[in-house]
Motif scaffolding. Structure first.
Motif, PDB file in Angstrom:
ATOM      1  N   TYR A   1       6.538   5.591  -2.713  1.00 12.92           N
ATOM      2  CA  TYR A   1       5.890   5.547  -4.010  1.00 12.92           C
ATOM      3  C   TYR A   1       6.675   6.366  -5.033  1.00 12.92           C
ATOM      4  N   LYS A   2       7.199   7.543  -4.591  1.00 15.37           N
ATOM      5  CA  LYS A   2       7.882   8.403  -5.531  1.00 15.37           C
ATOM      6  C   LYS A   2       9.183   7.753  -6.019  1.00 15.37           C
TER       7      LYS A   2
ATOM      8  N   ILE B   1      -1.583  -2.233   4.751  1.00 18.34           N
ATOM      9  CA  ILE B   1      -2.787  -1.415   4.844  1.00 18.34           C
ATOM     10  C   ILE B   1      -2.867  -0.400   3.706  1.00 18.34           C
ATOM     11  N   HIS B   2      -4.062  -0.312   3.111  1.00 17.65           N
ATOM     12  CA  HIS B   2      -4.391   0.732   2.142  1.00 17.65           C
ATOM     13  C   HIS B   2      -5.675   1.407   2.616  1.00 17.65           C
TER      14      HIS B   2
ATOM     15  N   ASP C   1      -0.351   8.762   1.282  1.00 17.26           N
ATOM     16  CA  ASP C   1       0.608   8.943   2.375  1.00 17.26           C
ATOM     17  C   ASP C   1       0.283   8.091   3.601  1.00 17.26           C
ATOM     18  N   TYR C   2      -0.783   7.265   3.518  1.00 15.20           N
ATOM     19  CA  TYR C   2      -1.191   6.476   4.678  1.00 15.20           C
ATOM     20  C   TYR C   2      -1.074   4.976   4.439  1.00 15.20           C
TER      21      TYR C   2
ATOM     22  N   PRO D   1      -6.585  14.170   2.753  1.00 18.33           N
ATOM     23  CA  PRO D   1      -5.370  13.418   2.445  1.00 18.33           C
ATOM     24  C   PRO D   1      -5.062  13.446   0.950  1.00 18.33           C
ATOM     25  N   ARG D   2      -3.797  13.446   0.626  1.00 19.89           N
ATOM     26  CA  ARG D   2      -3.371  13.389  -0.771  1.00 19.89           C
ATOM     27  C   ARG D   2      -3.761  12.036  -1.347  1.00 19.89           C
ATOM     28  N   THR D   3      -4.313  12.035  -2.555  1.00 20.14           N
ATOM     29  CA  THR D   3      -4.831  10.789  -3.122  1.00 20.14           C
ATOM     30  C   THR D   3      -4.149  10.422  -4.430  1.00 20.14           C
ATOM     31  N   GLN D   4      -4.254   9.157  -4.769  1.00 18.33           N
ATOM     32  CA  GLN D   4      -3.840   8.654  -6.065  1.00 18.33           C
ATOM     33  C   GLN D   4      -4.840   7.576  -6.472  1.00 18.33           C
ATOM     34  N   GLU D   5      -4.911   7.279  -7.759  1.00 21.61           N
ATOM     35  CA  GLU D   5      -5.838   6.264  -8.231  1.00 21.61           C
ATOM     36  C   GLU D   5      -5.318   4.876  -7.889  1.00 21.61           C
TER      37      GLU D   5
END
Length: 235
Positions: A2-3, A119-120, A134-135, A146-150
């Motif tokens: 993603y980064k 998978i999300h 990260d999953y 877990p680290r999240t994003q919108e």
């Protein structure tokens, strides 16, 4: 992954690229080695509870009405067993998406949403949909926080543009209903520059989910996913 995508997308936009862009923003979280079990459509879940809210420590039950009344009212309905079928162009084929598991971590339900084989892990936060960033393509979450994003952000009225962890995102209400095989829907459109050469437009209808996805390349190629059927989970 993603980064790297985000960096490429922002550099390209600053250089003057006029491709459209979509929807992901990151928030730092804490890590832990603690893991929890994943329950699928035939798995074992906790005993039923009468009430549940997002801030409650009570663990929701797989497809129980109190949980569904909240998770089914967003832009992507979350209930194990929900299934979507899409017609795809360029090349022609059929694709599917489904919510196929739930994992409860510290009272928060995370739903495994598999779209076209990827998978999300998603959870509802009021009208936002958060992803465990990260999953991606992982069968289970192995952290307490877990680290999240919108994954999806609500749009009030006007067009919104902002830079997120996934790249430069633009969100706006569809100017007119979008017609697909499953029907005609009012929607919100999210656009994301996936790579410097590819833009993704996603149209979501409330209580239905993704109704259309268009992947557009700089060379003019377009691949479209159009919703043919949404089959809610059996209760």
């Amino acid at each position: 992954m993603y980064k790297h995508v985000a960096l490429l997308g922002v550099i390209t936009l600053l250089a003057g690229c006029n491709l459209k862009s979509d929807m992901l923003s990151g928030f730092p979280g804490q890590s832990s080695s603690t893991s929890t079990a994943v329950a699928g459509t035939s798995g074992t879940t906790a005993a039923p509870e009468d009430h549940w809210t997002p801030s409650s420590p009570i663990k929701p039950v797989l497809n129980d009405p109190a949980t569904l009344s909240l998770t089914q009212q967003g832009w992507l309905p979350l209930a194990v067993g929900n299934r979507w079928t899409y017609s795809v162009t360029n090349p022609a084929r059929v694709a599917t998406a489904q919510v196929d598991a739930i994992q409860v971590i510290e009272g928060t339900p995370w739903y495994r949403y598999t779209f076209d084989g990827h998978i999300h892990w998603l959870t509802q936060d009021d009208d936002r949909l958060l992803e465990a960033v990260d999953y991606y393509d992982q069968s289970a979450i192995t952290e307490v926080n877990p680290r999240t994003q919108e994954f999806l952000r609500p749009v009030a009225s006007d067009r919104q543009r902002y830079v997120t962890e996934g790249g430069f995102m633009q969100a706006e209400r569809c100017s007119q209903p979008v017609k697909v095989g499953a029907g005609s829907f009012d929607c919100v459109s999210y656009s994301l520059q996936v790579t410097p050469q590819e833009v993704r437009d996603d149209d979501y209808a409330r209580n239905v989910g993704l109704i259309r996805r268009q992947l557009m390349t700089a060379s003019g190629g377009v691949t479209t996913f159009s919703l043919d059927a949404f089959t809610p989970a059996k209760r």
